[in-house]
Motif scaffolding. Structure first.
Motif, PDB file in Angstrom:
ATOM      1  N   GLY A  68       0.812  -1.212   0.000  1.00 39.32           N
ATOM      2  CA  GLY A  68       0.000   0.000   0.000  1.00 39.32           C
ATOM      3  C   GLY A  68       0.844   1.260   0.000  1.00 39.32           C
ATOM      4  N   ARG A  69       1.894   1.256   0.787  1.00 34.17           N
ATOM      5  CA  ARG A  69       2.761   2.439   0.855  1.00 34.17           C
ATOM      6  C   ARG A  69       3.584   2.611  -0.419  1.00 34.17           C
ATOM      7  NH1 ARG A  69       2.998   7.472   2.746  1.00 34.17           N
ATOM      8  NH2 ARG A  69       5.115   8.104   3.096  1.00 34.17           N
ATOM      9  N   VAL A  70       4.188   1.511  -0.890  1.00 34.48           N
ATOM     10  CA  VAL A  70       4.988   1.593  -2.119  1.00 34.48           C
ATOM     11  C   VAL A  70       4.087   1.923  -3.308  1.00 34.48           C
ATOM     12  CG1 VAL A  70       6.435   0.264  -3.707  1.00 34.48           C
ATOM     13  CG2 VAL A  70       6.823   0.097  -1.251  1.00 34.48           C
ATOM     14  N   LEU A  81      10.253   8.190  -3.007  1.00 33.92           N
ATOM     15  CA  LEU A  81      11.265   7.148  -3.185  1.00 33.92           C
ATOM     16  C   LEU A  81      12.687   7.685  -3.089  1.00 33.92           C
ATOM     17  CD1 LEU A  81       9.571   5.208  -6.108  1.00 33.92           C
ATOM     18  CD2 LEU A  81       9.658   4.533  -3.710  1.00 33.92           C
ATOM     19  N   TRP A  82      12.903   8.956  -3.410  1.00 32.04           N
ATOM     20  CA  TRP A  82      14.254   9.503  -3.380  1.00 32.04           C
ATOM     21  C   TRP A  82      14.408  10.708  -2.456  1.00 32.04           C
ATOM     22  CZ3 TRP A  82      11.518   9.466  -8.116  1.00 32.04           C
ATOM     23  CH2 TRP A  82      10.974  10.681  -8.495  1.00 32.04           C
ATOM     24  N   TRP A  91      14.002   8.395   5.590  1.00 28.38           N
ATOM     25  CA  TRP A  91      13.535   8.142   4.228  1.00 28.38           C
ATOM     26  C   TRP A  91      12.035   8.439   4.187  1.00 28.38           C
ATOM     27  CZ3 TRP A  91      13.223   2.729   1.527  1.00 28.38           C
ATOM     28  CH2 TRP A  91      13.078   2.900   0.152  1.00 28.38           C
ATOM     29  N   SER A  92      11.611   9.309   3.320  1.00 34.60           N
ATOM     30  CA  SER A  92      10.213   9.755   3.275  1.00 34.60           C
ATOM     31  C   SER A  92       9.239   8.627   2.997  1.00 34.60           C
ATOM     32  CB  SER A  92      10.046  10.855   2.223  1.00 34.60           C
ATOM     33  OG  SER A  92      10.783  11.993   2.582  1.00 34.60           O
ATOM     34  N   ASN A  97       3.255   7.888   9.004  1.00 38.77           N
ATOM     35  CA  ASN A  97       2.443   8.729   9.879  1.00 38.77           C
ATOM     36  C   ASN A  97       2.002  10.014   9.181  1.00 38.77           C
ATOM     37  OD1 ASN A  97       5.105   9.690   9.842  1.00 38.77           O
ATOM     38  ND2 ASN A  97       4.839  10.719  11.789  1.00 38.77           N
ATOM     39  N   GLN A  98       2.557  10.310   8.023  1.00 39.25           N
ATOM     40  CA  GLN A  98       2.151  11.491   7.257  1.00 39.25           C
ATOM     41  C   GLN A  98       1.123  11.136   6.190  1.00 39.25           C
ATOM     42  OE1 GLN A  98       5.782  13.250   5.857  1.00 39.25           O
ATOM     43  NE2 GLN A  98       6.544  13.548   7.935  1.00 39.25           N
ATOM     44  N   GLY A  99       0.657   9.899   6.201  1.00 32.12           N
ATOM     45  CA  GLY A  99      -0.401   9.479   5.288  1.00 32.12           C
ATOM     46  C   GLY A  99       0.131   8.981   3.961  1.00 32.12           C
ATOM     47  N   GLY A 100      -0.760   8.328   3.234  1.00 30.48           N
ATOM     48  CA  GLY A 100      -0.424   7.858   1.906  1.00 30.48           C
ATOM     49  C   GLY A 100      -0.389   6.354   1.791  1.00 30.48           C
TER      50      GLY A 100
END
Length: 135
Positions: A68-70, A81-82, A91-92, A97-100
């Protein structure tokens, strides 16, 4: 026009954490899936042994969350990713916790989790996918 103002936090001790309703819904869903698969194992309707149910659900949960995150990063915000930060989790992509989360990425991760578990424990991957879809 209707606008919801539901607080996203179930328990909020500081800004950004620790427990949100979204995370609790994931946890509840995995637990109910565990109970459903366990019931099917007890009825003898699967090749999965009762003692394997926690490992199977754990593998599928990791696959769903990582997928789900990837998937979110690949389909909607590839710069995750970068991109790196000067604070934890650095690594973002790991900053869940910031959603997505992308549901289609979660389904791909779940399918890959079924294939991995089937390969490691000598099950039919299509059977595990059916089991996961039912649960």
């Amino acid at each position: 026009m209707w606008l919801h103002t539901i607080d996203p936090y179930a328990i909020k001790l500081w800004e950004g954490g620790p427990i949100r309703w979204y995370g609790l819904s994931y946890l509840l869903g995995f637990y109910l899936g565990y109970l459903a698969i366990r019931r099917i194992c007890k009825a003898g309707l699967t090749t999965v042994k009762l003692r394997e149910t926690a490992d199977l659900v754990g593998t599928l949960a990791i696959g769903a969350v990582v997928g789900g995150r990837v998937g979110y990063a690949l389909f909607y915000q590839p710069e995750l990713l970068w991109t790196f930060q000067d604070h934890a989790p650095w690594w973002s992509l790991l900053a869940i916790n910031q959603g997505g989360m992308a549901s289609h990425g979660g389904m791909i991760g779940l399918i890959l989790g079924c294939c991995y578990y089937a390969w490691r424990h000598h099950h039919n991957p299509r059977h595990l996918m059916d089991l996961a879809a039912f649960a």
